[in-house]
Design a protein around this motif. Structure first.
Motif, mmCIF file in Angstrom:
data_model
loop_
_atom_site.group_PDB
_atom_site.id
_atom_site.type_symbol
_atom_site.label_atom_id
_atom_site.label_comp_id
_atom_site.label_asym_id
_atom_site.label_seq_id
_atom_site.Cartn_x
_atom_site.Cartn_y
_atom_site.Cartn_z
ATOM 1 N N SER A 295 -40.438 8.300 21.180
ATOM 2 C CA SER A 295 -39.207 8.780 20.565
ATOM 3 C C SER A 295 -38.124 7.715 20.751
ATOM 4 O O SER A 295 -38.275 6.784 21.556
ATOM 5 C CB SER A 295 -38.762 10.091 21.227
ATOM 6 O OG SER A 295 -38.316 9.843 22.554
ATOM 7 N N ALA A 296 -37.025 7.863 20.030
ATOM 8 C CA ALA A 296 -35.908 6.921 20.186
ATOM 9 C C ALA A 296 -35.380 6.952 21.620
ATOM 10 O O ALA A 296 -35.056 5.903 22.191
ATOM 11 C CB ALA A 296 -34.801 7.250 19.190
ATOM 12 N N THR B 111 -44.914 -3.039 22.027
ATOM 13 C CA THR B 111 -43.523 -2.599 22.148
ATOM 14 C C THR B 111 -42.902 -3.093 23.445
ATOM 15 O O THR B 111 -41.809 -3.672 23.441
ATOM 16 C CB THR B 111 -43.448 -1.060 22.065
ATOM 17 O OG1 THR B 111 -44.000 -0.638 20.820
ATOM 18 C CG2 THR B 111 -42.025 -0.569 22.187
ATOM 19 N N ASN C 112 -38.634 -1.765 18.244
ATOM 20 C CA ASN C 112 -38.286 -0.371 17.968
ATOM 21 C C ASN C 112 -39.031 0.156 16.749
ATOM 22 O O ASN C 112 -39.460 1.314 16.736
ATOM 23 C CB ASN C 112 -36.774 -0.221 17.788
ATOM 24 C CG ASN C 112 -36.051 -0.360 19.111
ATOM 25 O OD1 ASN C 112 -36.559 0.010 20.149
ATOM 26 N ND2 ASN C 112 -34.858 -0.918 19.066
ATOM 27 N N ARG C 113 -39.201 -0.667 15.731
ATOM 28 C CA ARG C 113 -39.944 -0.242 14.535
ATOM 29 C C ARG C 113 -41.398 0.049 14.865
ATOM 30 O O ARG C 113 -41.965 1.033 14.431
ATOM 31 C CB ARG C 113 -39.912 -1.338 13.463
ATOM 32 C CG ARG C 113 -38.674 -1.415 12.671
ATOM 33 C CD ARG C 113 -38.818 -0.494 11.462
ATOM 34 N NE ARG C 113 -37.614 -0.552 10.684
ATOM 35 C CZ ARG C 113 -37.573 -0.915 9.429
ATOM 36 N NH1 ARG C 113 -38.669 -1.255 8.792
ATOM 37 N NH2 ARG C 113 -36.435 -0.912 8.787
ATOM 38 N N LEU D 96 -37.754 4.952 23.746
ATOM 39 C CA LEU D 96 -37.575 3.516 23.504
ATOM 40 C C LEU D 96 -36.342 2.994 24.231
ATOM 41 O O LEU D 96 -36.382 1.937 24.864
ATOM 42 C CB LEU D 96 -37.466 3.229 22.006
ATOM 43 C CG LEU D 96 -38.752 3.360 21.203
ATOM 44 C CD1 LEU D 96 -38.451 3.355 19.709
ATOM 45 C CD2 LEU D 96 -39.720 2.237 21.562
ATOM 46 N N HIS E 225 -41.570 3.163 17.488
ATOM 47 C CA HIS E 225 -41.122 4.490 17.070
ATOM 48 C C HIS E 225 -42.250 5.213 16.351
ATOM 49 O O HIS E 225 -42.881 4.682 15.447
ATOM 50 C CB HIS E 225 -39.892 4.392 16.166
ATOM 51 C CG HIS E 225 -39.222 5.694 15.960
ATOM 52 N ND1 HIS E 225 -39.304 6.387 14.784
ATOM 53 C CD2 HIS E 225 -38.474 6.450 16.799
ATOM 54 C CE1 HIS E 225 -38.623 7.508 14.898
ATOM 55 N NE2 HIS E 225 -38.101 7.571 16.113
#
Length: 117
Positions: free
Chosen positions: A66-67, A10, A58-59, A70, A62
């Motif tokens: 958490s959003a 990520t 992000n995919r 990110l 996540h």
């Protein structure tokens, strides 16, 4: 060969995507004589590659993050990338005020991740 950990994947994708987006948004500042329409088209082309990295980051991230986490990672990475870009590409010196401001933002980011462990 084992897969990279989710966090490392990520962060790596976010860093690469931010490098593309920084060039899309600010790279043209070295070419002020270029027509604006051309700069916009080139920036859109560069931004396409940013999205090709940002969306998977992000995919993949996540679930482990958490959003909000990110987004916070993205902003801190953006500041680091931008600081280097501003100095290396635009030739703009970083001043102590920039460092203090970036540290305050990083402190805010630390609060987002506080209590995670």
């Amino acid at each position: 060969m084992p897969a990279l950990p989710v966090a490392l994947t990520t962060i790596g994708l976010l860093a690469q995507s931010n490098l593309f987006m920084t060039f899309a948004w600010y790279g043209h500042l070295r070419f002020k004589a270029a027509p604006l329409y051309l700069v916009i088209l080139i920036s859109w082309g560069i931004a396409f590659f940013e999205y090709c990295l940002q969306v998977p980051a992000n995919r993949i991230g996540h679930g482990q993050f958490s959003a909000a986490e990110l987004k916070t990672m993205q902003e801190v990475i953006t500041l680091v990338i931008f600081a280097g870009f501003s100095w290396a590409w635009l030739g703009e010196p970083l001043r102590w005020q920039h460092g203090v401001g970036f540290l305050l933002i990083a402190a805010g980011a630390a609060f987002v991740f506080a209590g995670r462990a």
